[in-house]
Design a protein around this motif. Structure first.
Motif, PDB file in Angstrom:
ATOM      1  N   TYR A   9      -4.104  24.242 -56.478  1.00 26.43           N
ATOM      2  CA  TYR A   9      -5.435  24.710 -56.834  1.00 26.43           C
ATOM      3  C   TYR A   9      -6.412  24.599 -55.668  1.00 26.43           C
ATOM      4  CZ  TYR A   9      -9.923  24.843 -59.316  1.00 26.43           C
ATOM      5  OH  TYR A   9     -11.196  25.135 -59.718  1.00 26.43           O
ATOM      6  N   GLN A  10      -6.391  23.458 -54.979  1.00 27.45           N
ATOM      7  CA  GLN A  10      -7.351  23.208 -53.905  1.00 27.45           C
ATOM      8  C   GLN A  10      -7.240  24.220 -52.765  1.00 27.45           C
ATOM      9  OE1 GLN A  10      -9.783  20.802 -53.564  1.00 27.45           O
ATOM     10  NE2 GLN A  10      -9.449  20.022 -55.625  1.00 27.45           N
ATOM     11  N   PHE A  61      -8.976  33.246 -57.055  1.00 28.66           N
ATOM     12  CA  PHE A  61      -7.708  32.856 -57.665  1.00 28.66           C
ATOM     13  C   PHE A  61      -7.838  31.548 -58.450  1.00 28.66           C
ATOM     14  CE2 PHE A  61      -6.234  35.746 -54.302  1.00 28.66           C
ATOM     15  CZ  PHE A  61      -5.469  36.608 -55.080  1.00 28.66           C
ATOM     16  N   GLN A  62      -8.768  30.681 -58.007  1.00 28.49           N
ATOM     17  CA  GLN A  62      -9.022  29.470 -58.789  1.00 28.49           C
ATOM     18  C   GLN A  62      -9.565  29.834 -60.165  1.00 28.49           C
ATOM     19  OE1 GLN A  62     -11.636  27.248 -56.230  1.00 28.49           O
ATOM     20  NE2 GLN A  62      -9.947  26.231 -55.160  1.00 28.49           N
ATOM     21  N   ASN A  63     -10.523  30.770 -60.194  1.00 27.16           N
ATOM     22  CA  ASN A  63     -11.067  31.224 -61.468  1.00 27.16           C
ATOM     23  C   ASN A  63      -9.982  31.878 -62.324  1.00 27.16           C
ATOM     24  OD1 ASN A  63     -13.713  30.369 -60.917  1.00 27.16           O
ATOM     25  ND2 ASN A  63     -14.209  32.278 -59.865  1.00 27.16           N
ATOM     26  N   THR A  65     -14.037  22.150 -55.158  1.00 28.42           N
ATOM     27  CA  THR A  65     -13.400  21.811 -53.887  1.00 28.42           C
ATOM     28  C   THR A  65     -14.472  21.499 -52.852  1.00 28.42           C
ATOM     29  OG1 THR A  65     -13.407  24.083 -53.041  1.00 28.42           O
ATOM     30  CG2 THR A  65     -11.553  23.429 -54.450  1.00 28.42           C
ATOM     31  N   SER A  66     -14.057  20.988 -51.708  1.00 30.40           N
ATOM     32  CA  SER A  66     -15.019  20.685 -50.641  1.00 30.40           C
ATOM     33  C   SER A  66     -15.714  21.951 -50.149  1.00 30.40           C
ATOM     34  CB  SER A  66     -14.305  19.996 -49.476  1.00 30.40           C
ATOM     35  OG  SER A  66     -13.231  20.802 -48.995  1.00 30.40           O
ATOM     36  N   LYS A  67     -15.020  23.072 -50.217  1.00 28.87           N
ATOM     37  CA  LYS A  67     -15.626  24.353 -49.824  1.00 28.87           C
ATOM     38  C   LYS A  67     -16.759  24.731 -50.776  1.00 28.87           C
ATOM     39  CE  LYS A  67     -11.452  26.310 -47.689  1.00 28.87           C
ATOM     40  NZ  LYS A  67     -10.458  27.417 -47.757  1.00 28.87           N
ATOM     41  N   ASP A  68     -16.549  24.471 -52.045  1.00 32.38           N
ATOM     42  CA  ASP A  68     -17.594  24.764 -53.026  1.00 32.38           C
ATOM     43  C   ASP A  68     -18.855  23.963 -52.727  1.00 32.38           C
ATOM     44  OD1 ASP A  68     -15.957  26.502 -54.547  1.00 32.38           O
ATOM     45  OD2 ASP A  68     -15.065  24.795 -55.581  1.00 32.38           O
ATOM     46  N   LEU A  69     -18.675  22.690 -52.434  1.00 32.04           N
ATOM     47  CA  LEU A  69     -19.817  21.820 -52.200  1.00 32.04           C
ATOM     48  C   LEU A  69     -20.600  22.245 -50.960  1.00 32.04           C
ATOM     49  CD1 LEU A  69     -18.258  18.323 -53.026  1.00 32.04           C
ATOM     50  CD2 LEU A  69     -19.385  19.949 -54.540  1.00 32.04           C
TER      51      LEU A  69
END
Length: 459
Positions: A7-8, A14-16, A171-175
């Motif tokens: 997932y990460q 694709f996560q959605n 994920t860290s990218k989201d943050l």
């Protein structure tokens, strides 16, 4: 369960999509022919008299007891020899079962193999998880009850919903991009993180909620409260006629929390009570009265001597946990019953208030137990406190962690806050204020206002 390692690494799209696929599989187990059958039953029974509801309750109780004796070695040994064991009128003859007793004997309590059911894991302050095994039919029946309750406000699966729960999907990218949500586009559910509810992020939550325009909110009220409070404090207007209803879960709601949330989001909140173990339901009606749902189980309110009482600890028998029968289960909550009737169509008995977890209190040798409602009221007349958490590890001392808005909080407010505490715990209790930048939520994503570590010291 979504595998973190895969997932990460996936792009956001694709996560959605993976979340949608996960939900598709889960919903196939929850909804379907038997689910529709249960929905029809509960819909048809909405206007039943109290006498008819009690008759259904007695029949379901008798069936559950017979099933448990036949299929659960634990209950066969525990209750089979008790005279008139299947009579609800004589339920006090059955032993009260604790969470620890269920945990220690769980293998003998199960009535079906794990491969044929769904497991729900409970949390708790002890850190000891309890694995409740639900049959597939039980899952469908429980969701039918919940969806029937929510449908009275127009909700149905597929309508835009903002969900605030303990799903850690970011994920860290989201943050880095200030994105604090993931979206199931198939079922139109956006999951907002409850692990990143900090002052510096809350404007992103509000702006996205305004843009997404969900018709319904579901989830932890403490998170929804923080968002609403930030919006009010920073004069960010939330548009009218977007949110049709809010359905809080998992946490006890105080009067002040409800008022602020409903004011900011310009809608109504309809509460429910249940548990991850599968406790019977309590639902709030349009008149804002909480009703016991007698079709879901038996509710006993007992005093310290195990006698029936209008206010006391809650002992439940659930009709929707056949895989792991819960019979006279001391769930660890307290409620207060009401002797009034409601003008709505629901003829189930009324609950005056849900007092919350038995552990959600502070104990004072001078004044006794101070429950969650009284603890939350220490904010009366006080401005500038964003949130607080009280921790008790000694009988004569409490630590109150406080997050403040420095522009509003003053010495005057601090004096009032301390006075409110002294009024509740007495003058002999030592009160340590500890000012912090943030108070993290628990691993489940819930916020706990009270942490009581001295239960074993109290008679």
């Amino acid at each position: 369960m979504i595998k973190d390692t895969i997932y990460q690494k996936l792009p956001n799209f694709f996560q959605n999509a993976l979340i949608s696929a996960f939900n598709f599989i889960a919903y196939r187990k929850r909804y379907g022919a038997k689910y529709l059958y249960y929905r029809e039953i509960f819909k048809n029974n909405e206007n039943l008299s109290l006498k008819d509801l009690q008759l259904i309750q007695k029949q379901k109780f008798s069936h559950l007891i017979q099933y448990a004796i036949k299929n659960s070695p634990f209950y066969h040994n525990k209750i089979a020899s008790i005279p008139s064991v299947t009579s609800l009128d004589l339920i006090e003859r059955l032993p009260i079962i604790t969470k620890e007793e269920i945990r220690k004997n769980i293998g003998d309590i199960y009535t079906i193999p794990k491969r044929k059911g769904l497991i729900s894991k409970t949390g708790g302050t002890t850190g000891k998880s309890l694995e409740i095994l639900f049959s597939i039919d039980n899952i469908k029946e429980r969701f039918a009850m919940i969806e029937n309750f929510r449908s009275q406000s127009g909700y149905q699966l597929g309508k835009k919903t903002a969900w605030f729960s303990g799903k850690n999907l970011l994920t860290s990218k989201d943050l880095k991009k200030n994105i604090f949500w993931k979206t199931d586009y198939l079922y139109k559910v956006r999951y907002y993180s409850t692990f990143h509810v900090k002052k510096k992020y809350l404007e992103y939550y509000i702006n996205d909620l305004i843009e997404y325009k969900p018709e319904y909110f579901v989830g932890f009220p403490s998170t929804i409260y923080e968002i609403a409070k930030y919006g009010i404090d920073n004069n960010i207007d939330f548009p009218k006629n977007i949110v049709k209803a809010i359905f809080p879960t998992a946490e006890t709601i105080t009067k002040s929390t409800r008022e602020l949330i409903e004011t900011y989001f310009k809608t109504q909140m309809y509460d429910q009570y249940a548990s991850s173990e599968g406790a019977p339901f309590i639902f709030e009606c349009k008149n804002k009265n909480m009703h016991l749902e007698l079709q879901s189980g038996v509710f006993e309110v007992l005093d310290d001597d195990d006698n029936p009482s209008m206010e006391g600890r809650l002992v439940v028998t659930s009709f929707t946990t056949y895989g792991t029968p819960l019979i006279r289960y001391d769930i660890g909550d307290r409620i207060e019953l009401s002797d009034t009737t409601c003008t709505c169509n629901n003829k189930n008995p009324i609950v005056k208030q849900i007092l919350g977890r038995i552990d959600d209190y502070i104990y004072s040798s001078e004044t006794g137990k101070i429950n969650l409602g009284n603890i939350s009221n220490t904010l009366k007349g006080v401005n500038g406190i964003v949130k607080f958490q009280v921790i008790q590890k000694q009988l004569d001392k409490i630590v109150v962690k406080v997050v403040v808005d420095k522009e509003q909080y003053s010495e005057k407010h601090q004096k009032q806050f301390l006075k409110n505490w002294v009024d509740r715990v007495g003058k002999s209790m030592k009160i340590d204020l500890e000012f912090v930048d943030d108070i993290p939520v628990a691993n489940s994503g819930k916020f706990r206002m009270v942490k009581n570590h001295i239960k074993h010291l109290i008679d």
